[in-house]
Design a protein around this motif. Structure first.
Motif, PDB file in Angstrom:
ATOM      1  N   GLY A 169      -9.617  15.207  -3.422  1.00  0.00           N
ATOM      2  CA  GLY A 169      -9.018  14.024  -4.048  1.00  0.00           C
ATOM      3  C   GLY A 169      -7.653  14.300  -4.642  1.00  0.00           C
ATOM      4  N   PHE A 170      -7.144  15.525  -4.419  1.00  0.00           N
ATOM      5  CA  PHE A 170      -5.825  15.860  -4.940  1.00  0.00           C
ATOM      6  C   PHE A 170      -4.812  15.855  -3.789  1.00  0.00           C
ATOM      7  N   GLY A 171      -3.575  15.536  -4.100  1.00  0.00           N
ATOM      8  CA  GLY A 171      -2.521  15.573  -3.085  1.00  0.00           C
ATOM      9  C   GLY A 171      -1.888  14.208  -2.896  1.00  0.00           C
ATOM     10  N   ILE A 172      -0.840  14.198  -2.076  1.00  0.00           N
ATOM     11  CA  ILE A 172      -0.041  12.968  -1.931  1.00  0.00           C
ATOM     12  C   ILE A 172      -0.801  11.894  -1.152  1.00  0.00           C
ATOM     13  N   LEU A 173      -1.458  12.298  -0.040  1.00  0.00           N
ATOM     14  CA  LEU A 173      -2.148  11.287   0.768  1.00  0.00           C
ATOM     15  C   LEU A 173      -3.301  10.619  -0.002  1.00  0.00           C
ATOM     16  N   PRO A 174      -4.210  11.419  -0.634  1.00  0.00           N
ATOM     17  CA  PRO A 174      -5.248  10.754  -1.442  1.00  0.00           C
ATOM     18  C   PRO A 174      -4.653   9.838  -2.516  1.00  0.00           C
ATOM     19  N   ALA A 175      -3.539  10.273  -3.137  1.00  0.00           N
ATOM     20  CA  ALA A 175      -2.921   9.459  -4.201  1.00  0.00           C
ATOM     21  C   ALA A 175      -2.418   8.138  -3.638  1.00  0.00           C
ATOM     22  N   LEU A 176      -1.854   8.217  -2.449  1.00  0.00           N
ATOM     23  CA  LEU A 176      -1.323   7.001  -1.808  1.00  0.00           C
ATOM     24  C   LEU A 176      -2.471   6.028  -1.499  1.00  0.00           C
ATOM     25  N   LEU A 177      -3.548   6.585  -0.933  1.00  0.00           N
ATOM     26  CA  LEU A 177      -4.693   5.738  -0.565  1.00  0.00           C
ATOM     27  C   LEU A 177      -5.369   5.175  -1.821  1.00  0.00           C
ATOM     28  N   GLN A 181      -5.999   0.834  -3.878  1.00  0.00           N
ATOM     29  CA  GLN A 181      -7.101   0.136  -4.566  1.00  0.00           C
ATOM     30  C   GLN A 181      -6.815  -0.019  -6.050  1.00  0.00           C
ATOM     31  N   ARG A 182      -6.252   1.043  -6.638  1.00  0.00           N
ATOM     32  CA  ARG A 182      -6.104   1.088  -8.099  1.00  0.00           C
ATOM     33  C   ARG A 182      -5.098   0.055  -8.608  1.00  0.00           C
ATOM     34  N   SER A 183      -3.972  -0.104  -7.896  1.00  0.00           N
ATOM     35  CA  SER A 183      -2.937  -1.016  -8.412  1.00  0.00           C
ATOM     36  C   SER A 183      -3.476  -2.434  -8.565  1.00  0.00           C
ATOM     37  N   PRO A 184      -4.089  -3.030  -7.499  1.00  0.00           N
ATOM     38  CA  PRO A 184      -4.620  -4.383  -7.711  1.00  0.00           C
ATOM     39  C   PRO A 184      -5.762  -4.408  -8.710  1.00  0.00           C
ATOM     40  N   PHE A 185      -6.594  -3.347  -8.734  1.00  0.00           N
ATOM     41  CA  PHE A 185      -7.721  -3.332  -9.671  1.00  0.00           C
ATOM     42  C   PHE A 185      -7.197  -3.386 -11.105  1.00  0.00           C
ATOM     43  N   ARG A 186      -6.170  -2.584 -11.401  1.00  0.00           N
ATOM     44  CA  ARG A 186      -5.614  -2.580 -12.761  1.00  0.00           C
ATOM     45  C   ARG A 186      -4.973  -3.922 -13.095  1.00  0.00           C
ATOM     46  N   ARG A 187      -4.308  -4.520 -12.089  1.00  0.00           N
ATOM     47  CA  ARG A 187      -3.626  -5.792 -12.342  1.00  0.00           C
ATOM     48  C   ARG A 187      -4.630  -6.871 -12.714  1.00  0.00           C
ATOM     49  N   PHE A 188      -5.789  -6.872 -12.044  1.00  0.00           N
ATOM     50  CA  PHE A 188      -6.747  -7.958 -12.270  1.00  0.00           C
ATOM     51  C   PHE A 188      -7.829  -7.623 -13.294  1.00  0.00           C
ATOM     52  N   PHE A 189      -7.844  -6.364 -13.779  1.00  0.00           N
ATOM     53  CA  PHE A 189      -8.948  -5.912 -14.628  1.00  0.00           C
ATOM     54  C   PHE A 189      -9.190  -6.849 -15.817  1.00  0.00           C
ATOM     55  N   SER A 190      -8.113  -7.200 -16.537  1.00  0.00           N
ATOM     56  CA  SER A 190      -8.340  -7.992 -17.764  1.00  0.00           C
ATOM     57  C   SER A 190      -8.887  -9.379 -17.423  1.00  0.00           C
ATOM     58  N   SER A 191      -8.539  -9.896 -16.246  1.00  0.00           N
ATOM     59  CA  SER A 191      -9.058 -11.224 -15.894  1.00  0.00           C
ATOM     60  C   SER A 191     -10.537 -11.152 -15.471  1.00  0.00           C
ATOM     61  N   LEU A 192     -11.024  -9.916 -15.206  1.00  0.00           N
ATOM     62  CA  LEU A 192     -12.439  -9.770 -14.813  1.00  0.00           C
ATOM     63  C   LEU A 192     -13.346  -9.534 -16.025  1.00  0.00           C
TER      64      LEU A 192
END
Ligand SMILES: Cc1cc2nc3c(=O)[nH]c(=O)nc-3n(C[C@H](O)[C@H](O)[C@H](O)COP(=O)(O)O)c2cc1C
Length: 280
Positions: A169-177, A181-192
């Protein structure tokens, strides 16, 4: 080697994996203690950091991110005077990309060195009827999935006791993948955070949801009516463990033909998490 593991588990998967990692390390002649972060207090954390050679951190991934209580726990760690070796593991259903590497953002100092990381695949715990994701509540299938993780756990334990670093789970490719998921999850978290409510016509006022909620989101109002406080962390404990399925997601209750919701491997008891402490 002295090792302490702190974990957070909403519905039992991470509790199960944490115990198996602890056992595997104990079999390799380490002295291991294990506690849920729901039971951790700052003096105990400092003591463990002083006394242990290696620290373990475990959590379930939520949208390739950490559960909020684990973020808070990591942020609150004291800055140690000397380097502390860590292993980080996360449990997931299908995919997290960089579920373990995501913890780096919350460690308060570079003195914490993540020398080992591992992803473990456990059954899906998201069984809200509104989403209709496939899940199982068959104890045999749950046990089988858990047992399939044992070789990975053994390898992790071998690496830890031998001192040779290993990362998943470490490295550039895992971080990109992961960030996909993480960016939209964080954006919508408070609305959930207000999506889980209680169907008062089904609720028996037993109080279990309030007792087991890790963040005191569910409190008793007048007439023992359970009132969500907008602090939900989406761990699903209340939805999955309510004995009469009175917790509803986006206004939709659990469809009884799907069977009881997911309640973790073995006999995971969420009531114990606030006092969970184990020596191996
Ligand atoms: C809000 C939420 C988000 C999740 N996101 C993911 C995910 O991104 N990838 C994945 O494989 N599993 C995901 N899952 C499934 C859990 O990570 C998985 O079932 C985990 O083992 C549950 O651990 P626990 O029983 O210790 O809470 C998610 C579960 C929840 C509740």
């Amino acid at each position: 080697m002295r090792i302490h593991i702190w974990y957070f588990s909403g519905t039992g998967n991470t509790w199960y994996i944490s115990n198996h990692i602890a056992r595997a390390l104990a079999l390799r002649e380490s002295r291991v203690t294990l506690s849920s972060i729901e039971s951790a207090d700052p003096p105990q954390v400092e003591q463990m950091l002083d006394e242990c050679d290696v620290i373990g951190i475990g959590y379930p991934v939520y949208g390739s991110d950490l559960p909020s209580p684990m973020k808070q726990f990591l942020r609150s760690l004291p800055v140690p005077p000397h380097p502390v070796d860590l292993f980080v593991f996360c449990t997931q259903w299908l995919f997290s990309g960089d579920g373990t590497q995501a913890a780096l953002e919350f460690l308060p100092s570079r003195q914490y060195r993540v020398r080992w990381s591992e992803h473990l695949f456990m059954p899906n715990n998201v069984c809200v009827s509104a989403l209709r994701l496939p899940y199982t509540n068959d104890p045999k299938r749950i046990a089988r999935r858990g047992a399939q993780q044992i070789p990975r756990i053994s390898r992790l334990a071998d690496h830890i006791v031998s001192g040779s670093s290993s990362h998943r789970g470490f490295g550039i490719l895992p971080a990109l993948l992961g960030s996909l998921q993480r960016s939209p999850f964080r954006r919508f978290f408070s609305s959930l955070q207000n999506d889980f409510t209680i169907d008062q016509s089904v609720c028996t006022r037993c109080g279990l949801c309030s007792k087991i909620c890790p963040v005191e989101n569910l409190t008793f109002g007048h007439d023992k009516i359970v009132v969500p406080q907008g602090r939900c962390i989406l761990c699903l404990r209340c939805y999955n463990f309510c004995p009469v399925q009175a917790v509803v997601y986006r206004g939709r209750g659990h469809i009884s033909s799907r069977g009881i919701p997911y309640r973790g491997p073995d006999d995971f008891n969420p009531r114990e998490e606030k006092k969970r402490w184990h020596k191996y």
